[in-house]
Write a protein that holds these residues in place. Structure first.
Motif, short mmCIF file in Angstrom:
data_model
loop_
_atom_site.label_atom_id
_atom_site.label_comp_id
_atom_site.label_asym_id
_atom_site.label_seq_id
_atom_site.Cartn_x
_atom_site.Cartn_y
_atom_site.Cartn_z
N GLY A 70 -0.57 -126.50 105.27
CA GLY A 70 -1.12 -127.29 106.37
C GLY A 70 -2.07 -126.49 107.23
O GLY A 70 -2.73 -125.56 106.75
N PRO A 71 -2.13 -126.80 108.54
CA PRO A 71 -3.09 -126.14 109.43
C PRO A 71 -2.80 -124.65 109.59
O PRO A 71 -3.63 -123.91 110.12
CB PRO A 71 -2.89 -126.85 110.77
CG PRO A 71 -2.05 -128.03 110.49
CD PRO A 71 -1.32 -127.79 109.23
N SER A 72 -1.64 -124.19 109.12
CA SER A 72 -1.31 -122.77 109.22
C SER A 72 -1.64 -122.04 107.94
O SER A 72 -1.55 -120.82 107.88
CB SER A 72 0.18 -122.57 109.48
OG SER A 72 0.63 -123.48 110.43
N GLY A 73 -1.94 -122.78 106.90
CA GLY A 73 -2.10 -122.16 105.59
C GLY A 73 -3.54 -121.95 105.22
O GLY A 73 -4.43 -121.93 106.07
N GLY A 74 -3.77 -121.79 103.95
CA GLY A 74 -5.13 -121.53 103.52
C GLY A 74 -5.48 -122.29 102.27
O GLY A 74 -4.65 -122.98 101.69
N CYS A 75 -6.75 -122.16 101.88
CA CYS A 75 -7.22 -122.82 100.67
C CYS A 75 -7.25 -121.80 99.54
O CYS A 75 -7.78 -120.71 99.68
CB CYS A 75 -8.63 -123.36 100.88
SG CYS A 75 -8.66 -124.73 102.02
N LEU A 76 -6.69 -122.18 98.40
CA LEU A 76 -6.70 -121.31 97.24
C LEU A 76 -7.57 -121.93 96.16
O LEU A 76 -7.79 -123.13 96.14
CB LEU A 76 -5.26 -121.13 96.73
CG LEU A 76 -4.31 -120.57 97.78
CD1 LEU A 76 -2.90 -120.51 97.23
CD2 LEU A 76 -4.75 -119.19 98.23
N THR B 142 -9.53 -120.76 119.73
CA THR B 142 -9.71 -121.73 118.65
C THR B 142 -10.85 -122.69 119.00
O THR B 142 -11.58 -123.15 118.14
CB THR B 142 -8.42 -122.54 118.40
OG1 THR B 142 -8.00 -123.15 119.62
CG2 THR B 142 -7.32 -121.67 117.85
N LYS B 143 -11.03 -122.95 120.29
CA LYS B 143 -12.11 -123.83 120.72
C LYS B 143 -13.47 -123.21 120.41
O LYS B 143 -14.38 -123.88 119.91
CB LYS B 143 -11.95 -124.10 122.22
CG LYS B 143 -12.89 -125.11 122.80
CD LYS B 143 -12.07 -126.22 123.47
CE LYS B 143 -12.88 -127.34 123.99
NZ LYS B 143 -13.81 -128.06 123.42
N ARG B 144 -13.57 -121.91 120.69
CA ARG B 144 -14.84 -121.22 120.38
C ARG B 144 -15.09 -121.23 118.87
O ARG B 144 -16.21 -121.44 118.42
CB ARG B 144 -14.79 -119.77 120.89
CG ARG B 144 -14.65 -119.61 122.40
CD ARG B 144 -15.88 -120.03 123.17
NE ARG B 144 -15.88 -121.42 123.58
CZ ARG B 144 -15.18 -121.92 124.61
NH1 ARG B 144 -14.44 -121.15 125.37
NH2 ARG B 144 -15.24 -123.19 124.90
N MET B 145 -14.04 -121.02 118.10
CA MET B 145 -14.22 -121.05 116.64
C MET B 145 -14.72 -122.41 116.18
O MET B 145 -15.59 -122.53 115.32
CB MET B 145 -12.89 -120.73 115.93
CG MET B 145 -12.53 -119.26 115.95
SD MET B 145 -10.97 -118.94 115.09
CE MET B 145 -11.45 -119.16 113.39
N THR C 67 -1.34 -118.55 113.30
CA THR C 67 -1.72 -118.99 111.95
C THR C 67 -2.93 -119.92 111.97
O THR C 67 -3.48 -120.22 110.90
CB THR C 67 -0.56 -119.74 111.26
OG1 THR C 67 -0.20 -120.86 112.08
CG2 THR C 67 0.64 -118.85 111.06
N ALA C 68 -3.34 -120.39 113.14
CA ALA C 68 -4.44 -121.36 113.21
C ALA C 68 -5.72 -120.90 112.51
O ALA C 68 -6.41 -121.71 111.90
CB ALA C 68 -4.73 -121.73 114.66
N PRO C 69 -6.08 -119.60 112.57
CA PRO C 69 -7.33 -119.20 111.90
C PRO C 69 -7.23 -119.14 110.37
O PRO C 69 -8.25 -118.98 109.72
CB PRO C 69 -7.60 -117.80 112.46
CG PRO C 69 -6.74 -117.68 113.67
CD PRO C 69 -5.55 -118.51 113.40
N ASN C 70 -6.04 -119.25 109.79
CA ASN C 70 -5.89 -119.08 108.34
C ASN C 70 -6.82 -119.96 107.50
O ASN C 70 -7.43 -119.47 106.56
CB ASN C 70 -4.44 -119.31 107.91
CG ASN C 70 -3.57 -118.12 108.24
OD1 ASN C 70 -4.08 -117.06 108.62
ND2 ASN C 70 -2.26 -118.26 108.11
N PRO C 71 -6.92 -121.27 107.81
CA PRO C 71 -7.81 -122.09 106.98
C PRO C 71 -9.25 -121.58 107.01
O PRO C 71 -9.95 -121.62 105.99
CB PRO C 71 -7.71 -123.48 107.60
CG PRO C 71 -6.41 -123.50 108.32
CD PRO C 71 -6.20 -122.10 108.80
N VAL C 72 -9.70 -121.07 108.16
CA VAL C 72 -11.07 -120.56 108.26
C VAL C 72 -11.20 -119.26 107.48
O VAL C 72 -12.10 -119.08 106.66
CB VAL C 72 -11.47 -120.34 109.73
CG1 VAL C 72 -12.88 -119.78 109.82
CG2 VAL C 72 -11.36 -121.63 110.52
N LEU C 73 -10.27 -118.34 107.71
CA LEU C 73 -10.34 -117.04 107.03
C LEU C 73 -10.30 -117.20 105.51
O LEU C 73 -11.06 -116.57 104.79
CB LEU C 73 -9.19 -116.15 107.49
CG LEU C 73 -9.38 -115.53 108.88
CD1 LEU C 73 -8.11 -114.79 109.30
CD2 LEU C 73 -10.57 -114.57 108.87
N SER C 74 -9.39 -118.07 105.03
CA SER C 74 -9.27 -118.18 103.57
C SER C 74 -10.48 -118.86 102.97
O SER C 74 -10.90 -118.50 101.87
CB SER C 74 -7.98 -118.90 103.18
OG SER C 74 -8.04 -120.24 103.57
#
Lengths: 162, 596
Positions: B398-404, B465-468, B506-513
Motif C-alpha cells: 500500500g502507501p507504505s510499500g513500493g513498486c517492484l 510529504t506536501k513538498r514532495m 514509510t510514506a516516501p517508499n512509493p516514490v523512492l522505489s
C-alpha cells in the motif's frame, strides 16, 4: 456555512441523543461513539449538536470540534439527498477511477466535496470500498456500481433524478 | 437436527453482495421451496470465496460445483437440473472447471491449487452468522484447551515457538509482544484487535471478519488469558458495515453460550469484548493513534517507547494485534508450532493473505505460504494481465510499500526479502500494473493519499510529504527539472529518518522505489516533457491522423478554436491553443484523433 440548526424543531432528536448518551455513560471513551450516533440522528454535526455533546459529556467544545473535524467521516455541513462516493483506492485508480470522477464532476457541474444547487447530490472521493474485484467502483447511497466506464455515468445518475 | 443432502453456498462477501448476491440467495430459497426440496437442500450465505473477479459466486456441495458470475435468472435452471435431477449445469460453471471432459473440483483449479488456507480456512465454508457452524469446525476448542490444560506462560511460549509475526505490516513477533505485556504489572490490561484496514486495495481483514468473525474473538480471549487481560476492543472501520454487523452477531452469540463473558470454562477467567468504530482516518491503523481514537480523541500518534505493551490504552498495558494475525492463533494452538512452521520459510513461517487487484485476470483474495514467488502469485494464481497487455509493476504494501518490477518476479515473498528490495509486506495489498500505467502518476497517487492522511503532529510528515507532492505535481505537469529528482530523493530520505510514526517513515517508499526502478520514466517526464504511458494529461498531445475526412465537426466543437482545416481536407490542431479537454476525440466519428 450552514444556516444553523433549528434547535426547537429538532427537540425530539436531542432527546434521542441524550437517551443514547445515558445508555453508554458507564463505558470509557464516549466521544467517538456519541458523534457517530449524533450523525446518524441528525445526518451531520452542526455546531449546535457539538455544543450539546460538549455539555452532556463535560468535554470542552474545542475538543469536540477538534475530534469532529479530524475524522473524514464526520460532516459539519449538511449533505445532498444522494451521496455519491467514487472509490479512489489503488485498484480502482489503476483501472481509471479518475476519469469516472471527472465525468461525474462534469455531469453534476460541481467539484469533489460539493453539493449540487438543488441539494440532490453530494460528490465525494472515498477510500477503498473493498470490492476491488469490481473496480472501478462508485457507491450511491447504499448501492454499488462496478466495472464502470465514464459513459455509463449519465444513465446511472438519471435513476436518481426522478 | 435436520440433515441436508446438498448445500448451496452463496457468497455474502462485500464484492459479491455489491453485485446482488442477496437476491440470488432469495431466489434459490424461493425456487427450492417451490420444488419441495427445502427439507433436503440448505441455502447459506457464507463469507468471501476469494475469486471476486468471478462474482457473484455460488458453490453447491457435495459436488463442489463452482457456478461463476451468477445471475438471478439462472437460478431456476440450476435448481431444476442440478438439485432436482442431479445434472451439473456445465455452461454456468467457472470456465476453468468445465474446460475438460472431467469437471475440476474447486481446489483443483489454478486459482486455488497453490493456496494454503489457515487464516481463511472457514471463509466461504461456514455461515458466519451461526456460531454452531464455527464450533463444528473445532471453533472455541483452542480457547478450551488453553484454559483447561495450559498456563499463560505455556501459551506465550507456544506462540513464540511458532514464529508467528504480526500480519499488519511491520512483522514483529507476536509471542514476544505478548510476553512484554504479560510481564507488565497492572490491575487492568487490554487486548485490541486492529481492524482499521486502511490500505487502499487491501481487503483481507474485512473478509476474515465477514467470513469467520469467531476466529478473531476466540483468539482475543486466548490473548487475554495469556497476558492477563479481561477486556478486549475490536477497532473496526465504519466503512465496513457488513463486517461490523457480523461481529455484533458473533459477540452476542458467544456471550449467550458463555464463550465470552465471566468465568469461562469454569476457570475463573473473565473476558469481555466491545466494538469501537473508526471514522475514516488512515493514521488510526498505527497503534498509538488507534488507542487515542478508542479513548475518544483525535487519532494522533506518539513517540514509542513507552510501547503499548507497557503503557497503552488509558495508560494500561495493551496488546494490539491485527485481524489476520489473530485468525491464525486458534489453529496454532490446536495443531502446534511445528505444524505452523511446516508452511512458509524459516524466518517467516506460515501463510499470508494477499488481496490481488488492479490489472490482473483473477482479482481476489489469496492465501499462500510465505516464500512463494511473485511470479507464482501473479501468473499461476492471478492469471497475469488481461487483454494481452504487458506486466509492468506490482505494488505491495500500500502507501507504505513500493513498486517492484519483472526483475523481482522470482523473489520469494517474505518480510525480509520485500524490505530488501525497497518495498514491504504491509497488510498484503498487491496491485498489478500494466504498460498503460504511468509510474510517476502512481507515485503521485500514493503521496496524495499520505498527504491527506498525515495527522499533522510532526513536521517531516506534515510539511515534507506536501513538498514532495508539489514536486511530483510539477513533474506530471511537464514543469519538472532533472534536479527535482535529486530533491525528491533527499527529501524522502529525511522524512523516512525523522518522522514520528510508521505513516511518515514509510510514506516516501512509493516514490523512492519508482525512482529506483523506473528512473527512465521520470526522466522522460522532465527531459522530454513526455509521459511514455500516455497518462499525465498535461503532457499529452492530441493529433489528427490521416483518417480525418474533413467533416469539420471537431473544429466546430473545439472551445478554444484550436482546430483548423477546410471541408474534406485533413484538419490540424494548434498545440499552443489546445487545452486538452478531449471534446474533439469524443465528437470524431472516424476515430481520427489520437492522444499521444
Amino acid at each position: 456555512m450552514s444556516r444553523g440548526l433549528d434547535v426547537r424543531a429538532n427537540e425530539r432528536h436531542f432527546v434521542e441523543l441524550k437517551d443514547y448518551i445515558e445508555s453508554i455513560r458507564d463505558s470509557q471513551g464516549l466521544l467517538m461513539q456519541t458523534l457517530h450516533k449524533a450523525q446518524e440522528i441528525f445526518g451531520y454535526l452542526p455546531i449546535e449538536v457539538q455544543k450539546f455533546i460538549s455539555s452532556e459529556l463535560d468535554i470542552s467544545l474545542a475538543e469536540v470540534y477538534g475530534v469532529t473535524t479530524f475524522y473524514t467521516q464526520f460532516n459539519i455541513e449538511p449533505k445532498g439527498k444522494h451521496k455519491i462516493g467514487v472509490c479512489l483506492g489503488t485498484a480502482c485508480y489503476v483501472k481509471g477511477a479518475r476519469s469516472i470522477l471527472d465525468q461525474l464532476a462534469k455531469e453534476l457541474d460541481i467539484e469533489v466535496g460539493q453539493t449540487t444547487a438543488d441539494n440532490l447530490f453530494t460528490l465525494e472521493a472515498t477510500r477503498c470500498l473493498g470490492c476491488c474485484g469490481l473496480a472501478p467502483v462508485i457507491m450511491i447511497d447504499q448501492d454499488v456500481y462496478g466495472k464502470l466506464e465514464a459513459n455509463n455515468i449519465p444513465e446511472i445518475l438519471a435513476k436518481y433524478r426522478d | 437436527m435436520n440433515i441436508y443432502r446438498s448445500h448451496v453456498l452463496v457468497c455474502g462477501g462485500t464484492g459479491c453482495s455489491s453485485s446482488k448476491s442477496a437476491e440470488i440467495m432469495e431466489k434459490f430459497q424461493e425456487k427450492i421451496e417451490e420444488v419441495k426440496l427445502d427439507k433436503e437442500v440448505q441455502v447459506l450465505a457464507t463469507g468471501c470465496f476469494g475469486l471476486c473477479e468471478e462474482g457473484p459466486v455460488v458453490i453447491i456441495y457435495p459436488e463442489g460445483s463452482f457456478y461463476a458470475r451468477m445471475t438471478v435468472d439462472r437460478v431456476d435452471e440450476i435448481v431444476e437440473e442440478h438439485l432436482l435431477k442431479g445434472r451439473v449445469v456445465r455452461k454456468y460453471l467457472y470456465r476453468e472447471s468445465a474446460k475438460e471432459e472431467k469437471l475440476k473440483a474447486l481446489n483443483e483449479v489454478d486459482f486455488y491449487k497453490k493456496q494454503e488456507r489457515v487464516a481463511l480456512r472457514n471463509c466461504g465454508l461456514i455461515n458466519p452468522e451461526d456460531i454452531n457452524e464455527y464450533i463444528a469446525r473445532d471453533g472455541y476448542f483452542a480457547l478450551g484447551k488453553v484454559l483447561t490444560e495450559m498456563t499463560p506462560e505455556e501459551v506465550i511460549n507456544l506462540i513464540k515457538d511458532s514464529g508467528l509475526k504480526g500480519r499488519g505490516g511491520a512483522g514483529f513477533s507476536t509471542g514476544m509482544k505478548w510476553s512484554f505485556a504479560a510481564a507488565s504489572k497492572s490491575d487492568q490490561k487490554y487486548i485490541i484487535c486492529n481492524a482499521d484496514e486502511g490500505d487502499p486495495g487491501a481487503f483481507m481483514d474485512r473478509s476474515v471478519l465477514e467470513g469467520d468473525p469467531h476466529s478473531v474473538l476466540e483468539a482475543m480471549a486466548i490473548a487475554g488469558y495469556a497476558v492477563g487481560a479481561s477486556k478486549g476492543f475490536v477497532y473496526v472501520r465504519a466503512e465496513y458495515p457488513i463486517a461490523v454487523h457480523r461481529l455484533e452477531i458473533a459477540i452476542k452469540q458467544a456471550k449467550e453460550l458463555g464463550l465470552i463473558g465471566n468465568n469461562l470454562f469454569n476457570r475463573a477467567f473473565d473476558f469481555d469484548i466491545e466494538i469501537r468504530l473508526g471514522a475514516g482516518a488512515f493514521v488510526c491503523g498505527e497503534e498509538t493513534a488507534l488507542m487515542q481514537s478508542i479513548e475518544g480523541k483525535r487519532g494522533m500518534s506518539r513517540n514509542k517507547p513507552p510501547f503499548p505493551a507497557n503503557k497503552g490504552l488509558w495508560g494500561k498495558p495493551t496488546i494490539i494485534n491485527n485481524v489476520e494475525t489473530l485468525a491464525n492463533i486458534p489453529q496454532i494452538i490446536l495443531n502446534g508450532p511445528e505444524w505452523f512452521k511446516s508452511f512458509g520459510t524459516e524466518k517467516s513461517p506460515g501463510t499470508k493473505v494477499f488481496a490481488l487487484g488492479g490489472k490482473i485476470n483473477n482479482t481476489g483474495l489469496v492465501e499462500v505460504p510465505m516464500g512463494i514467488t511473485l511470479r507464482e502469485v501473479i501468473y499461476d494464481i492471478g492469471g497475469g494481465c488481461p487483454n494481452g497487455k504487458e506486466f509492468k509493476a506490482v505494488q505491495t504494501g500500500g502507501p507504505s510499500g513500493g513498486c517492484l518490477t519483472n526483475l523481482h518476479l522470482d523473489t520469494p515473498i517474505d518480510y525480509e526479502n520485500l524490505t530488501a528490495v525497497g518495498s514491504m509486506m504491509g497488510s498484503g495489498g498487491m496491485i498489478v500494473m500494466d504498460e498503460d500505467n504511468c509510474m510517476v502518476d502512481i507515485a503521485r497517487f500514493f503521496l496524495d493519499f499520505t498527504v491527506d492522511e498525515s495527522c499533522g503532529k510532526c513536521t517531516p510528515c506534515r510539511e515534507g510529504t506536501k513538498r514532495m507532492l508539489e514536486i511530483l505535481d510539477r513533474i506530471t505537469e511537464g514543469k519538472g527539472t532533472i534536479e527535482d529528482l535529486d530533491r525528491l530523493e533527499r527529501l524522502a530520505l529525511n522524512i523516512k529518518e525523522t518522522s514520528l510514526c510508521g505513516l511518515g517513515q514509510t510514506a516516501p517508499n512509493p516514490v523512492l522505489s519508482t525512482i529506483r526502478y523506473f528512473r527512465d520514466e521520470y526522466e522522460a517526464h522532465v527531459n522530454e516533457k513526455r509521459c511514455p504511458s500516455g497518462v499525465c494529461q498535461s503532457l499529452l498531445k492530441y493529433i489528427i491522423t490521416m483518417d480525418c475526412k474533413g467533416c469539420t465537426k471537431c473544429a466546430r466543437i473545439c472551445p478554444t478554436g484550436a482546430i483548423e482545416g477546410k471541408v474534406r481536407e485533413i484538419h490540424i490542431i494548434d498545440q499552443e491553443k489546445c487545452i486538452k479537454c478531449g471534446a474533439c476525440v469524443e465528437t470524431c466519428t472516424f476515430h481520427a484523433i489520437i492522444k499521444k
